[in-house]
Design an enzyme around this catalytic site. Structure first.
Site, PDB file in Angstrom:
ATOM      1  CB  THR A 150     -11.166  -6.913   8.613  1.00  0.00           C
ATOM      2  OG1 THR A 150     -10.926  -5.486   7.080  1.00  0.00           O
ATOM      3  CG2 THR A 150     -11.850  -8.131   8.062  1.00  0.00           C
ATOM      4  CG  ASP A 192      -6.821  -7.062  -2.137  1.00  0.00           C
ATOM      5  OD1 ASP A 192      -8.211  -8.043  -3.108  1.00  0.00           O
ATOM      6  OD2 ASP A 192      -7.229  -6.271  -1.435  1.00  0.00           O
ATOM      7  CG  LEU A 193      -7.390  -5.394  -9.498  1.00  0.00           C
ATOM      8  CD1 LEU A 193      -7.251  -4.982 -10.519  1.00  0.00           C
ATOM      9  CD2 LEU A 193      -6.194  -4.109  -8.689  1.00  0.00           C
ATOM     10  CE  LYS A 194     -10.547  -5.655  -0.714  1.00  0.00           C
ATOM     11  NZ  LYS A 194      -9.236  -5.169  -0.348  1.00  0.00           N
ATOM     12  CG  LEU A 195     -12.046  -7.291 -10.390  1.00  0.00           C
ATOM     13  CD1 LEU A 195     -12.315  -8.223 -11.182  1.00  0.00           C
ATOM     14  CD2 LEU A 195     -11.877  -6.427 -10.860  1.00  0.00           C
ATOM     15  CD  GLU A 215     -18.895 -10.278 -20.982  1.00  0.00           C
ATOM     16  OE1 GLU A 215     -19.814 -11.535 -21.074  1.00  0.00           O
ATOM     17  OE2 GLU A 215     -18.604 -10.327 -22.545  1.00  0.00           O
ATOM     18  CG  ASP A 217      -1.607  -0.985   1.068  1.00  0.00           C
ATOM     19  OD1 ASP A 217      -2.175  -1.609  -0.186  1.00  0.00           O
ATOM     20  OD2 ASP A 217      -2.395  -1.708   1.469  1.00  0.00           O
ATOM     21  CD  GLN A 244      -8.312  -3.786   8.463  1.00  0.00           C
ATOM     22  OE1 GLN A 244      -9.709  -3.505   9.043  1.00  0.00           O
ATOM     23  NE2 GLN A 244      -7.571  -3.400   7.734  1.00  0.00           N
ATOM     24  CG  ASP A 279     -18.712  -2.955 -13.221  1.00  0.00           C
ATOM     25  OD1 ASP A 279     -19.533  -2.821 -14.057  1.00  0.00           O
ATOM     26  OD2 ASP A 279     -17.690  -1.841 -13.736  1.00  0.00           O
ATOM     27  CB  ILE A 280     -22.530  -5.510 -15.663  1.00  0.00           C
ATOM     28  CG1 ILE A 280     -21.119  -5.762 -17.023  1.00  0.00           C
ATOM     29  CG2 ILE A 280     -23.165  -4.586 -15.416  1.00  0.00           C
ATOM     30  CD1 ILE A 280     -21.688  -4.783 -18.233  1.00  0.00           C
ATOM     31  N   GLY A 316      -0.729  -5.581   7.112  1.00  0.00           N
ATOM     32  CA  GLY A 316       0.226  -3.640   6.850  1.00  0.00           C
ATOM     33  C   GLY A 316       0.750  -3.264   7.344  1.00  0.00           C
ATOM     34  NE  ARG A 317      -3.836   0.352   7.819  1.00  0.00           N
ATOM     35  CZ  ARG A 317      -4.256   1.100   8.079  1.00  0.00           C
ATOM     36  NH1 ARG A 317      -5.222   2.307   8.411  1.00  0.00           N
ATOM     37  NH2 ARG A 317      -6.308  -0.059   8.340  1.00  0.00           N
ATOM     38  NE  ARG A 356      -4.209  -2.484  12.620  1.00  0.00           N
ATOM     39  CZ  ARG A 356      -3.808  -2.878  11.789  1.00  0.00           C
ATOM     40  NH1 ARG A 356      -3.680  -3.455  11.000  1.00  0.00           N
ATOM     41  NH2 ARG A 356      -4.262  -1.570  10.582  1.00  0.00           N
ATOM     42  CE  LYS A 364      -4.472  -6.955   0.870  1.00  0.00           C
ATOM     43  NZ  LYS A 364      -4.873  -5.519  -0.347  1.00  0.00           N
TER      44      LYS A 364
HETATM   45  O1  C5P Z   1      -3.342  -4.198   8.484  1.00  0.00           O
HETATM   46  P1  C5P Z   1      -3.525  -2.990   7.396  1.00  0.00           P
HETATM   47  O2  C5P Z   1      -4.692  -2.598   8.219  1.00  0.00           O
HETATM   48  O3  C5P Z   1      -2.885  -2.111   6.821  1.00  0.00           O
HETATM   49  O4  C5P Z   1      -4.198  -3.630   5.831  1.00  0.00           O
HETATM   50  C1  C5P Z   1      -4.986  -2.468   5.036  1.00  0.00           C
HETATM   51  C2  C5P Z   1      -5.273  -4.131   3.380  1.00  0.00           C
HETATM   52  O5  C5P Z   1      -5.719  -4.761   3.699  1.00  0.00           O
HETATM   53  C3  C5P Z   1      -5.258  -2.641   2.824  1.00  0.00           C
HETATM   54  O6  C5P Z   1      -4.286  -3.445   1.662  1.00  0.00           O
HETATM   55  C4  C5P Z   1      -6.438  -3.015   2.302  1.00  0.00           C
HETATM   56  O7  C5P Z   1      -6.996  -3.356   1.390  1.00  0.00           O
HETATM   57  C5  C5P Z   1      -6.653  -4.768   2.912  1.00  0.00           C
HETATM   58  N1  C5P Z   1      -7.521  -5.445   3.436  1.00  0.00           N
HETATM   59  C6  C5P Z   1      -8.411  -5.984   2.799  1.00  0.00           C
HETATM   60  N2  C5P Z   1     -10.158  -6.609   3.166  1.00  0.00           N
HETATM   61  C7  C5P Z   1     -10.561  -6.219   4.258  1.00  0.00           C
HETATM   62  C8  C5P Z   1      -9.395  -5.226   4.610  1.00  0.00           C
HETATM   63  C9  C5P Z   1      -8.711  -4.525   4.078  1.00  0.00           C
HETATM   64  O8  C5P Z   1      -8.407  -6.585   1.604  1.00  0.00           O
HETATM   65  N3  C5P Z   1     -11.630  -6.042   4.498  1.00  0.00           N
END
Ligand code: C5P
Length: 241
Positions: free
Chosen positions: A119, A63-66, A71, A13, A194, A68-69, A214-215, A184, A35
């Site tokens: 989350t 991780d683009l979390k699509l 197709e 990120d 979160q 859309d429609i 991540g963080r 965490r 990721k």
């Molecule tokens: O550990 P941290 O909170 O920094 O993680 C953030 C990452 O987790 C982001 O890349 C976010 O897209 C991903 N994420 C996820 N699905 C969730 C919550 C966060 O993929 N439900």
């Protein structure tokens, strides 16, 4: 048993390819997967995926979390399937047809994961968004409903909280992959945005296959030693399952 490090997915990120490369160089031997999310993909496109894959024996999760429609989702997943990534995501928040389209588009070349309920979403958020009481009084009910849709559509697994992964494994079998963000470590104590969080050990004990962290790593004074500490916690937890 898989090595503890393979459970760790580090989200890149960051706003530039240079920053991403820095983290890949620093962490590629201590995490299992990187990721790539929207922020970095918009900057760098597929180049960053090629670069990560050529830089070592590392897997990539796109991780683009699509959402859309059907197709469009199918065609996009078909493009993603050329990139050699291990996992790609689609939202479960719309229709079963959208999830089926994602799976069809993947052609079996990429593992499709359904994002159940982020989350960062709390019960109050679900109430505000207009969900009826059954779902806003307990986010896990909505997570389970969406996980069932993902399973029925042929997804390889879901993204959910470490609080829900055990229910998902019990209902849909241990081979249905559970990826858990919202991790965490107990010593950190700061959930950021979160809401439905667990420690790394809790997530492992509840059956998670991959932990997106991540963080707690990126913002640590020494990210590499943060990963090593988390890996030790995962290793201990794996001994208990
Ligand atoms: O550990 P941290 O909170 O920094 O993680 C953030 C990452 O987790 C982001 O890349 C976010 O897209 C991903 N994420 C996820 N699905 C969730 C919550 C966060 O993929 N439900």
């Amino acid at each position: 048993m898989r090595p503890a490090k393979d459970y760790i997915v580090f989200p890149l990120d960051v706003p530039s390819m240079a920053a991403a490369k820095k983290y890949v160089a620093l962490l590629s031997d201590v995490v299992g997967m990187f990721k790539v999310g929207l922020e970095l993909f918009v900057r760098s496109g597929p180049q960053i995926i090629k670069w990560i894959k050529s830089s070592g024996d590392t897997q990539v999760f796109l991780d683009l979390k699509l959402h859309d429609i059907p197709e469009t989702v199918k065609r996009t997943m078909r493009s993603i399937s050329d990139l050699g990534v291990t996992f790609a995501t689609v939202h479960c928040g719309e229709t079963k047809q959208m999830l089926e389209a994602a799976v069809a588009g993947s052609g079996g070349d990429v593992g499709v994961l359904g994002v159940t309920v982020l989350t960062s979403v709390s019960d109050t958020d679900l109430h505000t968004a207009g969900f009826r009481e059954e779902f806003h009084s307990d986010a896990s009910k909505l997570v389970m409903k969406r996980a069932a849709m993902a399973k029925d559509s042929g997804c390889m697994g879901v993204v959910c909280s470490g609080l829900e992964v055990q229910m998902i494994k019990d209902a849909f079998g241990k081979d249905f992959i559970g990826v858990t963000p919202g991790i965490r470590p107990a010593i950190d104590g700061v959930p950021d945005d979160q809401q439905r969080v667990t420690t790394p050990a809790q997530a492992i004990l509840n059956g998670a296959d991959y932990l997106v962290i991540g963080r707690p790593i990126r913002e640590a004074k020494d990210p590499r030693s943060a990963v090593i500490q988390i890996t030790a916690e995962i290793k201990q937890a794996l001994k208990r399952i």
